[in-house]
Design an enzyme around this catalytic site. Structure first.
Site, mmCIF file in Angstrom:
data_model
loop_
_atom_site.group_PDB
_atom_site.id
_atom_site.type_symbol
_atom_site.label_atom_id
_atom_site.label_comp_id
_atom_site.label_asym_id
_atom_site.label_seq_id
_atom_site.Cartn_x
_atom_site.Cartn_y
_atom_site.Cartn_z
ATOM 1 N N LYS A 189 0.847 -1.204 0.000
ATOM 2 C CA LYS A 189 0.000 0.000 0.000
ATOM 3 C C LYS A 189 0.880 1.251 0.000
ATOM 4 O O LYS A 189 0.599 2.217 -0.715
ATOM 5 C CB LYS A 189 -0.936 0.005 1.221
ATOM 6 C CG LYS A 189 -2.119 -0.936 1.033
ATOM 7 C CD LYS A 189 -2.877 -1.230 2.314
ATOM 8 C CE LYS A 189 -3.892 -2.354 2.069
ATOM 9 N NZ LYS A 189 -4.478 -2.901 3.298
ATOM 10 N N GLN B 124 -4.899 -1.429 9.450
ATOM 11 C CA GLN B 124 -4.764 -2.775 8.884
ATOM 12 C C GLN B 124 -5.350 -3.811 9.845
ATOM 13 O O GLN B 124 -4.985 -3.852 11.023
ATOM 14 C CB GLN B 124 -3.273 -3.057 8.611
ATOM 15 C CG GLN B 124 -3.008 -4.387 7.933
ATOM 16 C CD GLN B 124 -3.570 -4.458 6.518
ATOM 17 O OE1 GLN B 124 -3.418 -3.547 5.720
ATOM 18 N NE2 GLN B 124 -4.259 -5.553 6.209
ATOM 19 N N ASP C 152 -11.480 2.678 3.690
ATOM 20 C CA ASP C 152 -11.756 1.237 3.638
ATOM 21 C C ASP C 152 -13.260 0.964 3.589
ATOM 22 O O ASP C 152 -13.688 -0.144 3.272
ATOM 23 C CB ASP C 152 -11.185 0.561 4.895
ATOM 24 C CG ASP C 152 -9.991 -0.322 4.587
ATOM 25 O OD1 ASP C 152 -9.772 -0.626 3.401
ATOM 26 O OD2 ASP C 152 -9.286 -0.704 5.540
#
Ligand code: NAP
Length: 292
Positions: free
Chosen positions: A55, A99, A122
């Site tokens: 990422k 994460q 997200d």
């Protein structure tokens, strides 16, 4: 191997990343700053480390500012929540990604709920899940949005098609079902308690498999010509396989995503896209690319 067309997610994702990079340069020129993505990694899970590294690389390659925060596995929940609140308040940060999975002593839902929904690239915050379900602008989880992009690219208008989504997680199955419904598919969501899954799948023009069981979906489960999107990533002896038995399904399907090289590369490309959208919204600038 049969006659199914192979849906090249890797190529589609590369194209999306190029478009995002071009739009990022334009944003930076107008806003006087680059879009910023903060990624928080707790602990040293090897798979999470790989995801966070890729990422970071993709963020830089798109011309965005990346802010990486690494916390030890034994960090307290309060310290993590403090970091999230600091990122919420940071003007240089447009997107925040924590994460997952988090260590057991931390309540994942509490951490997700602490993220500003307008920085939740997200799309996991309950406010964004609610916005998606209500047809309001928000952020949609990256993997199902990537699947929708591949389906639209392959099939054009999805209206009226029968779709079966196998899996009902908050990350993939449920938002996928919402997106297909929004595109006027007739949607069925299957899960571990579904009776006679093969018969159900056989009715579908579109099958999205997000289960986590290696090669579960077989060719004789499919309607001839169906479009099959395989979200599964399963590590088995000999490499990675999806939730669909690719070689068998390809003899019946009209089109199918491979694993790897199908849905996988879409996730990060859509994350960059969501970050760019967040930056435009926060700066009050219009943004039309891949509008949803
Ligand atoms: P998850 O949270 O474990 O959910 C799996 C779903 O599959 C559940 O809803 C479960 O039903 C259902 N299921 C389990 N066994 C089944 C069976 N025998 N028949 C029908 N349904 C069954 O998994 P997830 O996070 O959604 O991920 C699914 C897969 O996608 C995994 O392989 C994951 O690695 C992969 N994935 C890939 C990406 C990517 O490509 N970037 C991103 C996310 C996930 P119940 O609800 O009844 O338990």
């Amino acid at each position: 191997m049969g006659g199914a067309a192979v849906i090249d997610g890797k190529a589609f994702a590369a194209g999306l990343r190029e478009r995002v990079a071009a739009a990022t340069a334009a944003f930076t020129a107008k806003a006087g700053r680059a879009p910023g993505l903060a990624v928080v990694l707790v602990g040293d899970d090897p798979a999470s480390q790989v995801y966070v590294r890729s990422k970071g690389k993709a963020t830089a390659a798109a011309g965005m500012a990346g802010f990486e925060h690494r916390l030890p596995a034994d960090v307290g929940q309060d310290a993590l929540l403090d970091l999230v609140r600091a990122l919420n308040a940071d003007e240089a940060v447009d997107g925040i990604l924590v994460q997952l999975p988090l260590p057991r002593h931390i309540d994942e839902n509490a951490v997700i709920a602490a993220i500003d929904p307008d920085k939740d690239v997200d799309g996991f915050h309950p406010v964004n899940a609610g916005r998606l379900a209500s047809g309001l602008d928000g952020f949609v989880p990256c993997t199902p949005l990537g699947c929708l992009m591949l389906l639209r690219d392959r099939l054009g208008d999805l209206a009226g098609r029968d779709a079966v989504v196998i899996g009902r997680s908050n990350i993939v199955g449920k938002p996928m079902a919402q997106l297909l419904l929004k595109d006027s598919c007739t949607v069925t969501v299957a899960h571990s308690r579904t009776h006679d899954l093969p018969a159900l799948v056989r009715r579908a023009d579109i099958v999205v498999a997000a289960v986590g069981r290696p090669e579960m979906v077989k060719g004789d489960w499919l309607k001839p010509g169906a479009t099959v999107i395989d979200v599964g990533i399963n590590r088995v002896e000999g490499g990675l396989v999806g939730d669909v038995d690719f070689a068998d399904a390809a003899t019946v399907a009209g089109a199918i995503t491979p694993v790897p090289g199908g849905v996988g590369p879409m996730t990060i490309a859509v994350l960059l896209r969501n970050t760019l959208v967040a930056a435009h919204r926060r700066a009050g600038l219009p943004y039309e690319m891949d509008a949803l």
